[in-house]
Design an enzyme around this catalytic site. Structure first.
Site, mmCIF file in Angstrom:
data_model
loop_
_atom_site.group_PDB
_atom_site.id
_atom_site.type_symbol
_atom_site.label_atom_id
_atom_site.label_comp_id
_atom_site.label_asym_id
_atom_site.label_seq_id
_atom_site.Cartn_x
_atom_site.Cartn_y
_atom_site.Cartn_z
ATOM 1 N N PRO A 227 -2.083 1.789 -33.172
ATOM 2 C CA PRO A 227 -1.776 0.996 -31.970
ATOM 3 C C PRO A 227 -0.727 -0.068 -32.317
ATOM 4 O O PRO A 227 -1.061 -1.180 -32.727
ATOM 5 C CB PRO A 227 -3.126 0.366 -31.605
ATOM 6 C CG PRO A 227 -3.843 0.272 -32.919
ATOM 7 C CD PRO A 227 -3.371 1.415 -33.765
ATOM 8 N N ASP B 250 1.082 -2.815 -36.938
ATOM 9 C CA ASP B 250 -0.195 -2.208 -36.572
ATOM 10 C C ASP B 250 -1.118 -3.332 -36.100
ATOM 11 O O ASP B 250 -1.493 -4.215 -36.886
ATOM 12 C CB ASP B 250 -0.779 -1.490 -37.787
ATOM 13 C CG ASP B 250 -2.045 -0.711 -37.464
ATOM 14 O OD1 ASP B 250 -2.677 -0.992 -36.431
ATOM 15 O OD2 ASP B 250 -2.404 0.176 -38.261
ATOM 16 N N HIS B 251 -1.490 -3.281 -34.809
ATOM 17 C CA HIS B 251 -2.286 -4.373 -34.246
ATOM 18 C C HIS B 251 -3.705 -4.408 -34.797
ATOM 19 O O HIS B 251 -4.446 -5.378 -34.570
ATOM 20 C CB HIS B 251 -2.338 -4.251 -32.718
ATOM 21 C CG HIS B 251 -2.049 -5.544 -32.006
ATOM 22 N ND1 HIS B 251 -2.625 -6.730 -32.376
ATOM 23 C CD2 HIS B 251 -1.245 -5.820 -30.950
ATOM 24 C CE1 HIS B 251 -2.202 -7.697 -31.566
ATOM 25 N NE2 HIS B 251 -1.350 -7.176 -30.704
ATOM 26 N N ARG B 252 -4.106 -3.381 -35.546
ATOM 27 C CA ARG B 252 -5.436 -3.399 -36.143
ATOM 28 C C ARG B 252 -5.510 -4.331 -37.344
ATOM 29 O O ARG B 252 -6.598 -4.827 -37.680
ATOM 30 C CB ARG B 252 -5.832 -1.979 -36.580
ATOM 31 C CG ARG B 252 -5.965 -0.971 -35.446
ATOM 32 C CD ARG B 252 -6.197 0.429 -35.982
ATOM 33 N NE ARG B 252 -5.068 0.887 -36.804
ATOM 34 C CZ ARG B 252 -5.030 2.075 -37.408
ATOM 35 N NH1 ARG B 252 -6.055 2.906 -37.298
ATOM 36 N NH2 ARG B 252 -3.973 2.420 -38.124
ATOM 37 N N CYS C 289 -3.629 -7.174 -37.843
ATOM 38 C CA CYS C 289 -3.385 -8.585 -37.554
ATOM 39 C C CYS C 289 -3.137 -8.778 -36.067
ATOM 40 O O CYS C 289 -2.921 -7.818 -35.322
ATOM 41 C CB CYS C 289 -2.192 -9.119 -38.353
ATOM 42 S SG CYS C 289 -0.601 -8.435 -37.840
#
Length: 469
Positions: free
Chosen positions: A266, A439-441, A443
């Site tokens: 994501p 990658d929003h997972r 940070c």
């Protein structure tokens, strides 16, 4: 009595499962030494010369140039053992060095990559009379290959038929056993229509599968979908006129990796404009002082290593099976490079411990190797962060796709003169757009924004880097 040994496509490492034959370096009847390169293949990572671990006489090759073979499929067979007598009888008096190399071929090195070997001198390649080459024994050649095939190597008329039989033998071996099919046309017809020949019952002698059997299975498969074919006839016809380019080699690897990145990561992107005037001036001063030239990409890589030290969240990967974020202690920076073979991402190892000069030298070495197609699989794997300088294509901005399984990529646009407010006055400055896809997972936006802002500050004021030296 000579023994015929089969050499299969070895595992070239890094999870590669297949390779495409680019160029054969030996022919049937040639004398090869232990660890002599016999074929050049292209994997999803790089071009590799594959050495043969046996010394002797090549009795058969499997696969034509351009064919794609899976790891474990046979590449060629080599007659080893008492071959030196056949060489001397069939080819006349040769050099004692060449005969000695062949005569010692009862041993094999077991190596599969160029650069490793026994150190034995390479024998001079010579073609011998086909009659002097022993026919492969049943233990060394796949059952579907006739034992007389090597002896027919010198007959031009037998070449097409021999190639078809070899291709069929490889297919049967890979799929797990013989199939009652003789005609290569029948195999191709079934393959093009997605039919499993093992599920068909042949109407020929002894259950031989004929073309009529395949065509009957095709009609049975297509019958339920016939109304849809009538409606979609025009689009299908138009599509058939287009050029179809196989997704394999580097292009196929890129497609697989980018698709996986989009499916699993994501991602989000943030960007900022920065005044690169002082960075360009600093680079000019470095190079004017003498010594190795420092590239702009090397300075940007040095800035990235300093930014990753402040924001280690972006030098990480996600292990979804364990549901853990793995922060990496070492920084290996990949940089995107466009070559004739497609997009590749060479990796600068231990970038966090390198100076700007060292980074520039390594980037230059990898770039030249990429242009010549000499990058190894090790040069193209193991990156933890990617730097993408798409400004060389004359564009300002982009939203790059993360190089899976990494967590971030910094994109750099072209540096161009633009109006800019500098010290309270309007001036023409060298401006660049920077974009960070992350990658929003691993940070949140605050961390990503902090990373990008620090990079921009270093671009605008290179002296900021002195704090981290």
């Amino acid at each position: 009595m000579a023994q015929v040994l089969e050499f299969k496509l070895p595992d070239l490492g890094e999870g590669l499962t297949e390779a495409e034959i680019v160029r054969w370096l030996v022919s049937v009847g040639d004398v090869v030494a232990i660890d002599q390169p016999v074929v050049e293949v292209e994997t999803a990572k790089a071009m590799v010369e594959v050495p043969c671990p046996y010394g002797g006489v090549v009795t058969a090759r499997f696969g034509e140039e351009g064919a794609e073979l899976p790891v474990g499929a046979p590449l060629l067979t080599v007659a080893v053992g008492e071959v030196e007598s056949a060489v001397s009888d069939g080819a006349g008096t040769g050099s004692s060095g060449a005969e000695g190399s062949v005569g010692s071929s009862n041993e094999s090195s077991g190596n599969v990559l160029v650069g490793y070997g026994t150190g034995a001198p390479a024998a001079r390649r010579r073609r011998i009379r086909p009659a002097a080459v022993p026919a492969p024994g049943p233990t060394a050649v796949p059952p579907a290959v006739p034992a007389a095939a090597p002896a027919e190597a010198g007959t031009p008329a037998a070449e097409p038929e021999r190639r078809a039989v070899r291709a069929a033998a490889v297919e049967d071996l890979v799929q797990g056993g013989p199939v009652p099919v003789i005609s290569p046309l029948v195999r191709r017809l079934a393959r093009e229509h997605g039919l499993d020949l093992r599920k068909l019952t042949g109407s020929g002698p002894d259950g031989l599968i004929l073309r009529a059997d395949v065509e009957s299975a095709m009609r049975a498969t297509e019958a339920p979908a016939e109304p849809e074919h009538v409606v979609a006839a025009a689009p299908a016809s138009a599509a058939s006129r287009g050029e179809r380019i196989p997704l394999r080699g580097v292009r196929g690897a890129v497609a697989d990796k980018l698709s996986r990145s989009r499916r699993e990561i994501p991602d989000a992107t943030c960007w900022v404009d920065a005044d690169a005037t002082e960075l360009m001036a600093a680079r000019a001063s470095m190079n004017a002082a003498g010594g190795p030239t420092v590239s702009l990409l090397a300075l940007l890589a040095r800035i990235c290593t300093a930014a990753l030290a402040r924001h280690p969240e972006l030098n990480s990967t996600v292990d979804m099976d364990a549901r853990e974020i793995v922060r990496l202690s070492e920084v290996h920076i990949g940089f995107a490079a466009q070559t004739e073979r497609g997009l590749v991402v060479p990796v600068v190892r231990d970038a966090h411990s390198r100076s700007a000069e060292s980074l520039s030298a390594e980037i230059g070495r990898l770039t030249e190797a990429a242009r010549q197609g000499k990058l190894t699989p090790a040069d193209l794997t193991g990156g933890t962060f990617t730097l993408n300088n798409y400004g060389v294509f004359g564009v300002d901005g982009s939203t790059p796709i993360i190089n899976h399984p990494e967590a971030a990529m910094l994109g750099v646009g072209r540096i161009v003169p633009k109006p800019w407010v500098h010290q309270g006055e309007l001036a023409v400055r060298q401006v660049v757009q920077l974009s960070l896809t992350f990658d929003h997972r691993v940070c949140d936006g605050g961390t990503a924004g902090g990373f990008l802002r620090y990079v921009a500050d270093c671009v605008e004021h290179p002296a900021v880097l002195l704090r981290s030296l």
